[in-house]
Design an enzyme around this catalytic site. Structure first.
Site, PDB file in Angstrom:
ATOM      1  N   GLU A  61       0.842  -1.204   0.000  1.00  0.00           N
ATOM      2  CA  GLU A  61       0.000   0.000   0.000  1.00  0.00           C
ATOM      3  C   GLU A  61       0.869   1.244   0.000  1.00  0.00           C
ATOM      4  OE1 GLU A  61      -0.224   2.186   2.663  1.00  0.00           O
ATOM      5  OE2 GLU A  61       0.915   1.063   4.160  1.00  0.00           O
ATOM      6  N   CYS A  70       4.474   4.737   9.493  1.00  0.00           N
ATOM      7  CA  CYS A  70       5.197   4.226   8.314  1.00  0.00           C
ATOM      8  C   CYS A  70       6.674   4.586   8.296  1.00  0.00           C
ATOM      9  CB  CYS A  70       4.522   4.734   7.045  1.00  0.00           C
ATOM     10  SG  CYS A  70       2.865   4.055   6.790  1.00  0.00           S
TER      11      CYS A  70
END
Length: 476
Positions: free
Chosen positions: A155, A271
């Site tokens: 993703e 992230c």
């Protein structure tokens, strides 16, 4: 198409909702019954602009459902997405226990052919480990048929803009190795993402290992740009230059571009910190070093202390009896994510030096309260001097300084006249460079951005020049 998404967290919920929006029949499964109960009651466990409305719309139209029953979920989907967490371990490597546990559950319930998609951010080689975990469970059941194919489909979602990123992707990376089920797996994924390729091809097909590495490489590159500009901003302060001018000057070069060139208090979230550490550890596991990425992480860790450093320059190391206003707690706007948020480092250090802190965030108040309570678990007296308040102006009441930590749009145009009357001292330390230095100085504020040339910055520059050996000691 029938889709199963394992994991109703940030990535899983966005993926499931967007695929349902495209007309697919989606079943999201999660092992947290409270989360599933909330989703089935039209609630939502995270904040992401537009997501609540999208989930509600597709629930009402019968295209998305939620369950805790893994057997039902495996049976439902032609394509099964694994979208569970891969948190950092102590050495920085990604913890794959949840991914592999899901793989084992898929193997225990698998009855007919499925395409299993790794959507979680995982180290290179994880697809093979997922394959082995599923195959092992099938062998236990005496099933020899090759009933599945594992692919990598990382993703690339930005928190705060995840729906737009999913529905209008720059690219769709698919890692699929040649094998017995290559043709059928390729066909199913091509069909699933056909809507995104109508006008021009966005899907990039590659081998599995390359797809897994692409995700880490992309985040490491973006993190590098941020840390590079923060270093340029810090140098700008020493030289009396303006980093905003520098940013526009280098961003005009088409080889560089303007994205991710904004100086600030460092990156956070789920992230960049996790993925840079995992990439560093992956290289170490193979006897190599990621020297640039390691430096990026070091710069970012230091950058989270820049606002604290400047506060101590102005007020000294003992902040007892002083009050500070914090605007912005989440690591970035349009999310309530407090993971690795710079605000946590700043607030903890202010409180442990005796300060009182009034903080405001439009969305992340509850999550911030939980995170800071955890950070200061061993310092209840310090925690008692923190208030998370209900408005930005309330936070500034009798404040000796205002620290801007997150660039929410609601902070862009405050009533500066009222702000000045609320504060004990009209001092703004802007960690996101959202204000014009000259405008603020004309209104009587002492203002310093990150690498912005202004009176207060030059005053601090003179102080730093007289003591080149001064170092900030932060609380661990």
């Amino acid at each position: 198409m029938k889709i199963t998404v394992v994991g109703a967290g940030y990535v899983g919920l966005v993926t499931g909702a967007c695929l349902a929006e495209l007309g697919n029949q989606v079943l999201c499964v999660d092992n947290n019954p409270e989360k599933i109960t909330l989703l089935n009651a039209a609630g939502i466990p995270i904040f992401e602009p537009g997501l609540k409305e999208m989930v509600a719309r597709n629930r009402a139209e019968g295209r998305i459902h939620f369950t805790t029953e893994m057997a039902q979920a495996v049976d439902h989907g032609d394509v099964i997405f694994i979208a569970v967490g891969t948190p950092s371990q102590e050495d920085g490597s990604a913890d794959l226990q949840h991914v592999l546990a899901v793989a084992g559950q898929i193997g225990r319930h698998l009855k007919n052919f499925k395409v299993v998609v790794n959507k979680s951010t995982v180290p290179v080689g994880t697809a093979y480990r997922v394959h082995d975990a599923i195959h092992k469970e099938l062998e236990k059941r005496g099933i020899q048929d090759n009933l599945f194919e594992v692919i990598s489909n990382p993703e690339f979602l930005k928190e705060g803009a995840a729906i737009d990123d999913f529905m209008r992707p720059d690219r769709i990376v698919i890692g699929l190795d040649s094998g017995e089920n290559y043709g059928v797996a390729h066909q199913k994924i091509e069909q699933l993402y056909a809507s995104f390729n109508r006008h021009h091809a966005r899907t990039l097909w590659m081998d599995v290992r390359s797809a897994e590495l692409t995700k880490y490489a992309a985040n490491a590159m973006l993190a590098t740009r941020i840390s590079f500009m923060n270093e340029i901003a810090n140098l700008s302060d020493l030289l009396g230059a303006d980093v905003d001018c520098v940013r526009r000057g280098i961003g005009a070069d088409q080889r560089i571009g303007h994205g991710f060139l904004y100086a600030g208090t460092g990156y956070g979230g789920s992230c960049f910190p996790k993925d840079t550490r995992a990439l560093i550890q992956t290289a170490l596991d193979y006897g190599s070093q990621m020297k640039v990425v390691s430096a990026v992480e070091q710069v970012n860790d230091a950058q989270k202390n820049v606002l604290l450093h400047r506060t101590l320059q102005y007020f000294g190391n003992d902040l007892t009896g002083l009050k500070f206003a914090i605007w912005g707690l989440a690591f970035k706007p349009n999310t309530d994510d407090m993971r690795e948020a710079p605000s946590r480092v700043i607030i903890k250090n202010l409180l442990l030096r005796g300060a009182h802190v009034n903080a405001f965030d439009p969305v992340a108040s509850h999550e911030a309260s939980q995170a800071l309570s955890l950070d200061l678990h061993d310092h209840p007296e310090a925690l008692s001097r923190l208030q998370i308040v209900e408005s930005a102006m309330q936070a500034t009441e009798q404040a000796h300084a205002l620290l801007i930590v997150t660039e929410w749009k609601t902070f862009h145009h405050p009533d500066f006249a009222a702000l000045k009357t609320h504060m004990q001292r009209p001092l703004i330390l802007d960690g996101r460079n959202i204000y014009d230095p000259q405008l603020l100085e004309n209104m009587g504020f002492a203002y310093q951005g990150i690498g912005r040339r202004n009176g207060l910055a030059l005053h601090m520059l003179d102080e730093e020049s007289s003591d080149q050996n001064m170092r900030l000691e932060t609380v661990a």
